[in-house]
Enzyme design. Structure first.
Site, PDB file in Angstrom:
ATOM      1  N   HIS A   1       0.703   5.057   1.234  1.00 15.54           N
ATOM      2  CA  HIS A   1       0.002   6.082   1.999  1.00 15.54           C
ATOM      3  C   HIS A   1       0.028   7.368   1.167  1.00 15.54           C
ATOM      4  O   HIS A   1       1.098   7.804   0.736  1.00 15.54           O
ATOM      5  CB  HIS A   1       0.715   6.364   3.324  1.00 15.54           C
ATOM      6  CG  HIS A   1       0.767   5.188   4.265  1.00 15.54           C
ATOM      7  ND1 HIS A   1      -0.100   5.057   5.323  1.00 15.54           N
ATOM      8  CD2 HIS A   1       1.583   4.110   4.312  1.00 15.54           C
ATOM      9  CE1 HIS A   1       0.190   3.942   5.996  1.00 15.54           C
ATOM     10  NE2 HIS A   1       1.205   3.343   5.397  1.00 15.54           N
TER      11      HIS A   1
ATOM     12  N   HIS B   1       0.846  -1.208   0.000  1.00 14.14           N
ATOM     13  CA  HIS B   1       0.000   0.000   0.000  1.00 14.14           C
ATOM     14  C   HIS B   1       0.867   1.237   0.000  1.00 14.14           C
ATOM     15  O   HIS B   1       1.950   1.258   0.584  1.00 14.14           O
ATOM     16  CB  HIS B   1      -0.956   0.008   1.195  1.00 14.14           C
ATOM     17  CG  HIS B   1      -0.291  -0.193   2.519  1.00 14.14           C
ATOM     18  ND1 HIS B   1       0.103  -1.431   2.974  1.00 14.14           N
ATOM     19  CD2 HIS B   1       0.065   0.685   3.487  1.00 14.14           C
ATOM     20  CE1 HIS B   1       0.667  -1.311   4.165  1.00 14.14           C
ATOM     21  NE2 HIS B   1       0.665  -0.028   4.506  1.00 14.14           N
TER      22      HIS B   1
HETATM   23  P1  5GP Z   1       1.556   0.230   7.519  1.00  9.50           P
HETATM   24  O1  5GP Z   1       1.935   0.458   8.953  1.00  9.50           O
HETATM   25  O2  5GP Z   1       1.466  -1.233   7.181  1.00  9.50           O
HETATM   26  O3  5GP Z   1       2.388   1.021   6.539  1.00  9.50           O
HETATM   27  O4  5GP Z   1       0.103   0.858   7.362  1.00  9.50           O
HETATM   28  C1  5GP Z   1      -1.069   0.144   7.562  1.00  9.50           C
HETATM   29  C2  5GP Z   1      -2.185   1.155   7.569  1.00  9.50           C
HETATM   30  O5  5GP Z   1      -3.411   0.473   7.383  1.00  9.50           O
HETATM   31  C3  5GP Z   1      -2.290   1.939   8.889  1.00  9.50           C
HETATM   32  O6  5GP Z   1      -2.197   3.332   8.611  1.00  9.50           O
HETATM   33  C4  5GP Z   1      -3.679   1.537   9.420  1.00  9.50           C
HETATM   34  O7  5GP Z   1      -4.343   2.596  10.059  1.00  9.50           O
HETATM   35  C5  5GP Z   1      -4.402   1.076   8.168  1.00  9.50           C
HETATM   36  N1  5GP Z   1      -5.419   0.062   8.388  1.00  9.50           N
HETATM   37  C6  5GP Z   1      -5.263  -1.088   9.103  1.00  9.50           C
HETATM   38  N2  5GP Z   1      -6.407  -1.815   9.079  1.00  9.50           N
HETATM   39  C7  5GP Z   1      -7.288  -1.097   8.310  1.00  9.50           C
HETATM   40  C8  5GP Z   1      -8.640  -1.328   7.920  1.00  9.50           C
HETATM   41  O8  5GP Z   1      -9.272  -2.345   8.256  1.00  9.50           O
HETATM   42  N3  5GP Z   1      -9.239  -0.395   7.152  1.00  9.50           N
HETATM   43  C9  5GP Z   1      -8.566   0.746   6.749  1.00  9.50           C
HETATM   44  N4  5GP Z   1      -9.263   1.610   6.000  1.00  9.50           N
HETATM   45  N5  5GP Z   1      -7.288   0.997   7.103  1.00  9.50           N
HETATM   46  C10 5GP Z   1      -6.660   0.084   7.878  1.00  9.50           C
END
Ligand code: 5GP
Ligand code: ZN
Length: 109
Positions: A97, A95
């Protein structure tokens, strides 16, 4: 495999979708760190950028970022992709951001 973003793609979990096409999907982060915080993902499961990404999908991801930003109606934005646990990746489905809507703090890189 129990992947939260695959479940969003399948419609098993709700999400506030901003943009979607055949290959990618963008939706608002559940825990926003800025006034605008959207996640752009490939619909098919890819763990992170350390995986081989076919050119067609790479193009779809870049185009998806541009389309999502256009729909969000912002001019300036920041893209972050945490790749691997030590980099802060918590969801192991690639993903980007997309962060905007505030005066962004100085780069850390
Ligand atoms: P990472 O730390 O892996 O770069 O980011 C994961 C992101 O996914 C976090 O910003 C978190 O808030 C978001 N996230 C986790 N679970 C969900 C979900 O079920 N729905 C949405 N919309 N975002 C999620
Ligand atoms: Zn997944």
């Amino acid at each position: 495999m129990d992947c939260v973003f695959c479940r969003i793609v399948k419609g098993e979990l709700p999400a506030r979708v901003v943009y979607e096409d055949e290959q990618v999907m963008a939706f608002h982060d559940i825990n926003p760190q800025a006034p605008i915080h959207v996640l752009l993902i490939p619909k098919r499961h890819v763990e992170n950028l350390s995986e081989e990404i076919p050119p067609e999908l790479a193009h779809a991801l870049v185009r998806g970022i541009r389309e999502t930003v256009r729909r969000l109606n912002v001019r300036d934005y920041r893209i972050i992709s945490n790749s691997g646990r030590d980099a802060g990746q918590e969801v192991f489905h690639l993903h980007f951001h997309i962060i905007a809507g505030l005066e962004l703090p100085p780069d850390t890189v």
